[in-house]
Each structure stands twice: as C-alpha cells, then as structure tokens.
Design a protein around this motif. Structure first.
Motif, PDB file in Angstrom:
ATOM      1  N   PHE A 221      -1.733 105.055  75.292  1.00  0.00           N
ATOM      2  CA  PHE A 221      -1.451 103.622  75.358  1.00  0.00           C
ATOM      3  C   PHE A 221      -2.196 102.855  74.264  1.00  0.00           C
ATOM      4  O   PHE A 221      -1.618 102.029  73.565  1.00  0.00           O
ATOM      5  CB  PHE A 221      -1.827 103.068  76.731  1.00  0.00           C
ATOM      6  N   PHE A 222      -3.488 103.140  74.119  1.00  0.00           N
ATOM      7  CA  PHE A 222      -4.274 102.451  73.096  1.00  0.00           C
ATOM      8  C   PHE A 222      -3.823 102.848  71.692  1.00  0.00           C
ATOM      9  O   PHE A 222      -3.737 102.009  70.789  1.00  0.00           O
ATOM     10  CB  PHE A 222      -5.769 102.751  73.270  1.00  0.00           C
ATOM     11  N   LEU A 228      -6.698 102.021  68.065  1.00  0.00           N
ATOM     12  CA  LEU A 228      -7.677 103.074  67.779  1.00  0.00           C
ATOM     13  C   LEU A 228      -7.796 103.323  66.278  1.00  0.00           C
ATOM     14  O   LEU A 228      -8.154 104.420  65.838  1.00  0.00           O
ATOM     15  CB  LEU A 228      -7.258 104.378  68.486  1.00  0.00           C
ATOM     16  N   ALA A 229      -7.511 102.276  65.501  1.00  0.00           N
ATOM     17  CA  ALA A 229      -7.531 102.426  64.042  1.00  0.00           C
ATOM     18  C   ALA A 229      -8.861 102.022  63.419  1.00  0.00           C
ATOM     19  O   ALA A 229      -9.045 102.123  62.209  1.00  0.00           O
ATOM     20  CB  ALA A 229      -6.408 101.609  63.414  1.00  0.00           C
ATOM     21  N   SER A 235     -18.931 106.411  72.191  1.00  0.00           N
ATOM     22  CA  SER A 235     -18.511 107.746  72.605  1.00  0.00           C
ATOM     23  C   SER A 235     -17.136 107.731  73.268  1.00  0.00           C
ATOM     24  O   SER A 235     -16.309 108.622  73.015  1.00  0.00           O
ATOM     25  CB  SER A 235     -19.556 108.341  73.558  1.00  0.00           C
ATOM     26  N   TYR A 236     -16.883 106.714  74.096  1.00  0.00           N
ATOM     27  CA  TYR A 236     -15.578 106.607  74.764  1.00  0.00           C
ATOM     28  C   TYR A 236     -14.471 106.370  73.742  1.00  0.00           C
ATOM     29  O   TYR A 236     -13.410 106.991  73.791  1.00  0.00           O
ATOM     30  CB  TYR A 236     -15.629 105.479  75.775  1.00  0.00           C
ATOM     31  N   TYR A 237     -14.742 105.492  72.792  1.00  0.00           N
ATOM     32  CA  TYR A 237     -13.761 105.189  71.741  1.00  0.00           C
ATOM     33  C   TYR A 237     -13.480 106.443  70.913  1.00  0.00           C
ATOM     34  O   TYR A 237     -12.322 106.756  70.603  1.00  0.00           O
ATOM     35  CB  TYR A 237     -14.288 104.064  70.861  1.00  0.00           C
ATOM     36  N   ASP A 238     -14.529 107.187  70.550  1.00  0.00           N
ATOM     37  CA  ASP A 238     -14.374 108.416  69.758  1.00  0.00           C
ATOM     38  C   ASP A 238     -13.546 109.449  70.509  1.00  0.00           C
ATOM     39  O   ASP A 238     -12.695 110.129  69.922  1.00  0.00           O
ATOM     40  CB  ASP A 238     -15.745 108.993  69.407  1.00  0.00           C
ATOM     41  N   GLU A 239     -13.778 109.544  71.818  1.00  0.00           N
ATOM     42  CA  GLU A 239     -13.022 110.510  72.623  1.00  0.00           C
ATOM     43  C   GLU A 239     -11.543 110.149  72.661  1.00  0.00           C
ATOM     44  O   GLU A 239     -10.675 111.017  72.512  1.00  0.00           O
ATOM     45  CB  GLU A 239     -13.586 110.556  74.041  1.00  0.00           C
ATOM     46  N   LEU A 240     -11.260 108.848  72.851  1.00  0.00           N
ATOM     47  CA  LEU A 240      -9.864 108.404  72.867  1.00  0.00           C
ATOM     48  C   LEU A 240      -9.187 108.653  71.525  1.00  0.00           C
ATOM     49  O   LEU A 240      -8.038 109.084  71.461  1.00  0.00           O
ATOM     50  CB  LEU A 240      -9.790 106.916  73.207  1.00  0.00           C
ATOM     51  N   THR A 245      -5.208 111.618  68.407  1.00  0.00           N
ATOM     52  CA  THR A 245      -4.831 112.380  67.213  1.00  0.00           C
ATOM     53  C   THR A 245      -4.186 113.704  67.602  1.00  0.00           C
ATOM     54  O   THR A 245      -3.161 114.109  67.020  1.00  0.00           O
ATOM     55  CB  THR A 245      -6.073 112.645  66.333  1.00  0.00           C
ATOM     56  N   TYR A 246      -4.770 114.366  68.597  1.00  0.00           N
ATOM     57  CA  TYR A 246      -4.223 115.639  69.065  1.00  0.00           C
ATOM     58  C   TYR A 246      -2.851 115.436  69.719  1.00  0.00           C
ATOM     59  O   TYR A 246      -1.887 116.158  69.430  1.00  0.00           O
ATOM     60  CB  TYR A 246      -5.190 116.282  70.052  1.00  0.00           C
ATOM     61  N   LEU A 247      -2.753 114.444  70.606  1.00  0.00           N
ATOM     62  CA  LEU A 247      -1.491 114.201  71.309  1.00  0.00           C
ATOM     63  C   LEU A 247      -0.394 113.763  70.360  1.00  0.00           C
ATOM     64  O   LEU A 247       0.780 114.133  70.528  1.00  0.00           O
ATOM     65  CB  LEU A 247      -1.701 113.134  72.389  1.00  0.00           C
TER      66      LEU A 247
END
Length: 252
Positions: A221-222, A228-229, A235-240, A245-247
């Motif tokens: 969603f984000f 997310l650019a 840490s939460y932002y980095d994980e998202l 990127t993977y998805l």
C-alpha cells in the motif's frame, strides 16, 4: 463582496464579454474558464485564454483586490508561477509573480451587471437560516418531489455505471470490486480517487496471496502510493522499503 461570489461570476461568466480588455488595455477572450480547484493553489486550473491574440493555457487566481496577491504572499509561492490571469474585483495594484513577471489582470467591477450585484447584496444581507427559506413556499410540492426523485435516480445511475466499469475491468470479480470501493471510501472526498488508483494498481491475486501478512500488505500500500521513495532513517521504514522492493519484482 466575498471571493466565493467572484468564483461564481468567473465560472459562469456573469459579466460583459464584449470588447473585454485587461487593465492594461489588451484584448482578452475567455475560451475555457477552467476547472474550479477546491484544494490549495490557484482557484482555477486548465484555463484557456486568448490575451492580445496569443493563446495561453494555465491557472487563474481570483481576489477581491489585486493587492491581496501580496497579502497572501503568492509572489513567493512557485505554485502560482503559472498563473496566466489575475481576476479581481478592484485592480488597486500591479502584480508580479515569483520571477518578477507582471501578471495580466482583469478587473470585474466595471463589467458586472448592477442587477446581479443587487441580488447578491440582498442574499448576504438576509439573516435567515437558509437564504431562500422565505421563497421556498412559492415552489410547488410536485416540483420539489420531482426534483428529489430525479436526484435519487441520477445518483443511482452514477453508482451503477461506476460498478459496471469496475466489474468489466475485474472480469466480474466482486471481491476485487469490493476492495477497490473500500479503498476509495477511505480516501473520503479529497483523496478518494488517489486511494482508488492505488487499489487498482495492485493485482488482486497478489493481495489475496499476501492477505495474512500485515507487513507485506503495508509495504504494498505504501509503496504503490509512492510513500517509500525517501531516505528516512527508521527500522520500520527500511523493512517496508525492502519488502516492497522484493514484492514489486515478483509482481512484475
């Protein structure tokens, strides 16, 4: 005088357009008044105006007095750098944009019909709850009932056409349509279309696959909303960001 009334005058061209000129004497022809902007920025966008035999396309800003341009500090705001016409009730000053270019100004005070002003003054002078409450009794019950029924039918038709369009795109997948409509409703009036576009940009099969993983859904969603650019240190932002990127690679 209020700016809302100026918007009405401009949008519906309630002034004499014969031999229309700017305050500098340049001939002007309004081809398209533009779309009313209810958010921040100039009042009308996508306006088309012929000024001194030159076609201009851009935004239009309205003020009671020309000097209000400086009161609102538009000269320092790049959002107003593409204003092609400054429509004012009273041209009491010369106006310049952020690049020190003089903005063409149209004064309405001398070209608006006096009877329209009298009606406007009568309306704003009334202290009643609704301006037309003293005249509503002159409208027949059949007319009011017919008007309400027409409004209801028109609204149902718009909603039906909207659903048919979504069903066609989703190949009659009602679950996908429900998701898109829910997403749109979360955007309320201002951001409804942005939420709808976000929902439509994600394959519903991917959503069903990731529905049990909250982090993956949030990343989708984000990410699809272009949130997310950035380069935030969190840490939460980095994980998202990594998850998205993977998805996204798998979505492609």
């Amino acid at each position: 005088m209020q700016e809302d009334f100026l918007h009405f005058i401009w949008q519906y061209q309630k002034f004499s357009t014969a031999n229309l000129t700017t305050v500098c004497g340049k001939p002007i022809q309004v081809i398209t008044v533009g779309a009313h902007n209810v958010n921040s920025g100039p009042d009308f966008f996508n306006s088309k105006i012929n000024i001194d035999n030159q076609l201009w396309v851009g935004t239009v800003e309205l003020h009671i007095k020309a000097s209000d341009w400086y009161v609102h500090k538009h000269q320092h705001d790049s959002a107003y750098s593409n204003v092609i016409l400054h429509v004012v009730w009273e041209a009491n000053d010369r106006i310049y944009d952020s690049h020190e270019n003089e903005i063409v100004t149209l004064e309405l005070k001398s070209i608006v019909d006096v009877s329209l002003l009298q009606k406007y003054k009568k309306l704003i002078a009334q202290k009643s709850w609704i301006n037309c409450e003293n005249e509503i009794h002159t409208v027949g019950s059949f007319t009011i009932s017919n008007w309400k029924e027409k409004l209801l039918i028109n609204r149902l038709q718009r909603k039906a056409e909207f659903l048919e369009e979504l069903l066609c795109k989703s190949q009659n997948n009602w679950e996908e349509v429900l998701f898109i409509m829910l997403a749109e409703s979360f955007g309320l009036k201002i951001n409804a279309n942005q939420f709808k576009l976000m929902a439509e940009s994600i394959s519903f099969s991917v959503l069903k696959k990731e529905r049990v993983n909250r982090t993956n859904l949030e990343a989708l969603f984000f990410g699809q909303s272009n949130l997310l650019a950035g380069n935030e240190v969190d840490s939460y932002y980095d994980e998202l960001k990594k998850t998205y990127t993977y998805l996204k690679q798998n979505m492609g």
